[in-house]
Scaffold this active site. Sequence first.
Site, PDB file in Angstrom:
ATOM      1  N   TYR A 129       0.502  -1.616  -0.083  1.00 41.76           N
ATOM      2  CA  TYR A 129       0.077  -0.311  -0.058  1.00 41.76           C
ATOM      3  C   TYR A 129       1.291   1.169   0.056  1.00 41.76           C
ATOM      4  O   TYR A 129       2.158   1.664   0.617  1.00 41.76           O
ATOM      5  CB  TYR A 129      -1.175  -0.197   1.216  1.00 41.76           C
ATOM      6  N   GLN A 191     -10.521   0.767   1.872  1.00 45.26           N
ATOM      7  CA  GLN A 191     -10.603  -0.383   0.700  1.00 45.26           C
ATOM      8  C   GLN A 191      -9.823  -1.057  -0.234  1.00 45.26           C
ATOM      9  O   GLN A 191     -10.267  -2.389   0.045  1.00 45.26           O
ATOM     10  CB  GLN A 191     -11.745   0.852   0.112  1.00 45.26           C
ATOM     11  N   ASN A 214      -2.992   5.761   6.726  1.00 44.64           N
ATOM     12  CA  ASN A 214      -3.390   7.001   7.611  1.00 44.64           C
ATOM     13  C   ASN A 214      -3.788   5.980   8.481  1.00 44.64           C
ATOM     14  O   ASN A 214      -3.621   5.218   8.768  1.00 44.64           O
ATOM     15  CB  ASN A 214      -4.622   8.002   6.741  1.00 44.64           C
ATOM     16  N   SER A 237       5.188   9.097  12.936  1.00 48.62           N
ATOM     17  CA  SER A 237       6.736   9.027  12.972  1.00 48.62           C
ATOM     18  C   SER A 237       7.714   9.424  14.744  1.00 48.62           C
ATOM     19  O   SER A 237       6.479  10.416  14.972  1.00 48.62           O
ATOM     20  CB  SER A 237       7.346   9.690  11.225  1.00 48.62           C
ATOM     21  N   GLN A 259      11.562  15.160  11.319  1.00 47.41           N
ATOM     22  CA  GLN A 259      10.799  14.024  11.921  1.00 47.41           C
ATOM     23  C   GLN A 259       9.927  14.707  12.288  1.00 47.41           C
ATOM     24  O   GLN A 259       8.273  14.552  12.045  1.00 47.41           O
ATOM     25  CB  GLN A 259      10.910  12.896  12.948  1.00 47.41           C
ATOM     26  N   HIS A 262       7.058  15.945   9.273  1.00 44.59           N
ATOM     27  CA  HIS A 262       6.028  14.332   8.347  1.00 44.59           C
ATOM     28  C   HIS A 262       4.675  14.750   9.079  1.00 44.59           C
ATOM     29  O   HIS A 262       3.123  15.093   8.383  1.00 44.59           O
ATOM     30  CB  HIS A 262       6.671  13.082   9.437  1.00 44.59           C
ATOM     31  N   GLU A 327      11.273   4.973  16.992  1.00 39.38           N
ATOM     32  CA  GLU A 327      11.587   4.073  16.213  1.00 39.38           C
ATOM     33  C   GLU A 327      13.073   4.625  15.349  1.00 39.38           C
ATOM     34  O   GLU A 327      13.501   3.790  14.729  1.00 39.38           O
ATOM     35  CB  GLU A 327      10.729   5.045  14.964  1.00 39.38           C
ATOM     36  N   HIS A 328      13.696   6.361  15.076  1.00 40.22           N
ATOM     37  CA  HIS A 328      14.284   6.780  15.194  1.00 40.22           C
ATOM     38  C   HIS A 328      15.645   6.824  16.204  1.00 40.22           C
ATOM     39  O   HIS A 328      15.062   8.266  16.880  1.00 40.22           O
ATOM     40  CB  HIS A 328      15.019   7.777  14.084  1.00 40.22           C
ATOM     41  N   ASP A 361      16.081   7.461   5.354  1.00 41.27           N
ATOM     42  CA  ASP A 361      15.086   7.105   5.147  1.00 41.27           C
ATOM     43  C   ASP A 361      15.136   7.040   3.542  1.00 41.27           C
ATOM     44  O   ASP A 361      14.683   7.122   3.313  1.00 41.27           O
ATOM     45  CB  ASP A 361      14.692   8.811   5.076  1.00 41.27           C
ATOM     46  N   GLU A 415      -0.304 -35.656  28.662  1.00 38.65           N
ATOM     47  CA  GLU A 415      -1.103 -34.423  28.221  1.00 38.65           C
ATOM     48  C   GLU A 415      -2.693 -34.976  28.486  1.00 38.65           C
ATOM     49  O   GLU A 415      -3.168 -34.377  27.727  1.00 38.65           O
ATOM     50  CB  GLU A 415      -0.382 -34.033  27.239  1.00 38.65           C
ATOM     51  N   HIS A 420      -2.751 -39.947  20.128  1.00 38.76           N
ATOM     52  CA  HIS A 420      -1.053 -39.392  20.140  1.00 38.76           C
ATOM     53  C   HIS A 420      -0.457 -40.196  20.537  1.00 38.76           C
ATOM     54  O   HIS A 420       0.724 -40.709  19.450  1.00 38.76           O
ATOM     55  CB  HIS A 420      -0.759 -38.105  20.368  1.00 38.76           C
TER      56      HIS A 420
END
Length: 430
Positions: A129, A191, A214, A237, A259, A262, A327-328, A361, A415, A420
Amino acid sequence: MKIINLNENTRKELLLQLQKRSPSSYGGYEKTVNEIIENVRQHGDKALFDYTEKFDHCSLSRETVQVTREEIEEAYTKISPEFVAVMKKSAENIRAFHEKQLHASWIIPKEDGTILGQKILPIAISGVYVPGGKAAYPSSVLMNVLPAKVAGVSHIIMTTPPGKDGKVNPGTLVAADIAGVDEIYKVGGAQAIAAMAFGTESIPKVDKITGPGNIFVALAKKACFGFVSIDSIAGPSEILVLADETATPRYVAADLLSQAEHDEMASAILITTSSELAQKVSEEIDNFIPKLPRKEIIQKSLDNYGYILVAPDMQTAIDAVNEIASEHLEILTANPFDTMTRVRNAGAIFLGEYSSEPLGDYYAGPNHVLPTNGTAKFFSPLNVDDYVKKSSIISYSREALEKVHEDIELFAQKEGLTAHANSIHVRFDQ
């Protein structure tokens, strides 16, 4: 930016504030997302095209939903040759880095008649995506597609929302062509995730969905997990800079702002052992902001989730770094490689003042799809392993099984799984 002394209380308050940015806090949107998913699942293309007209104001059909080769060629004419060349260089760096992550299947026969191993194969079809409009990021195309190509995924599709004119961002199309995407579809939002997760008349069902988006995209990926694999449910971010008195304030400020631009929920944090550096970085930020085109977004980000924390010592600073699990993470200390050895949790680590976050990046090669919201404590950057599946191989001869069959039967009986135990026992009850 807010300058705060780092202690146990301020650290806890900071963590609570950052947790508000988690996609898990977006429950108010889940009903809408689930309705979209179910509609696409039940009605396929019709629902897909209806949502595209509603949200993207673009009319599509089975004949126009897929990007044509002519549209890709047209995209090349709309971006500069210099940018194409840079994307190709970046693609080669990304490919070379991820090739180091490849693992081979293995099998080990033993003299006692046992054979054990692991078979590694790529997934069959992967879906990527890619956001559209102002949030179009060709770099994300490269980062999501190239590890799949290196892993050996034979079929890769991409979905991205069209503009009102039915066109797709040209940079996105060129990046997809460079990376080797097989099919591109002009659909976006929840969608698009539903279409890839369940398939429609036009869009094939995939095995895995990766890529940023998003709130609606993030929640759709969360809802479809289990029907399809996903990379992660990414949050906004974030960057954390760990610095001592040797850091250059101007560089630190610029990196924090990289950052913050963003979106309003992005997080930019400096943790330092130097009060002087903290003050100078704050002043540099104030000087930079008026000159930046995205200053309104930056200011809101810093007002909500921007912090300068002054630690009494480096160990206290590192403890906070590991708790935040950013993250960074940039390490700007006198000996960043030594400092790094004490860091356990971070998505990507940048060492030294000439290794600023945008290097990762766009160009260096390691993946920029990274764990957010503290998930670096247990998640890793997107990598080749995300696009392969592993099967265990087990083979015992009669002689090998005979030596251990009583152990296995005992385990099964304890068990309460007598069938088994019997499955092993029948081979030796004659």
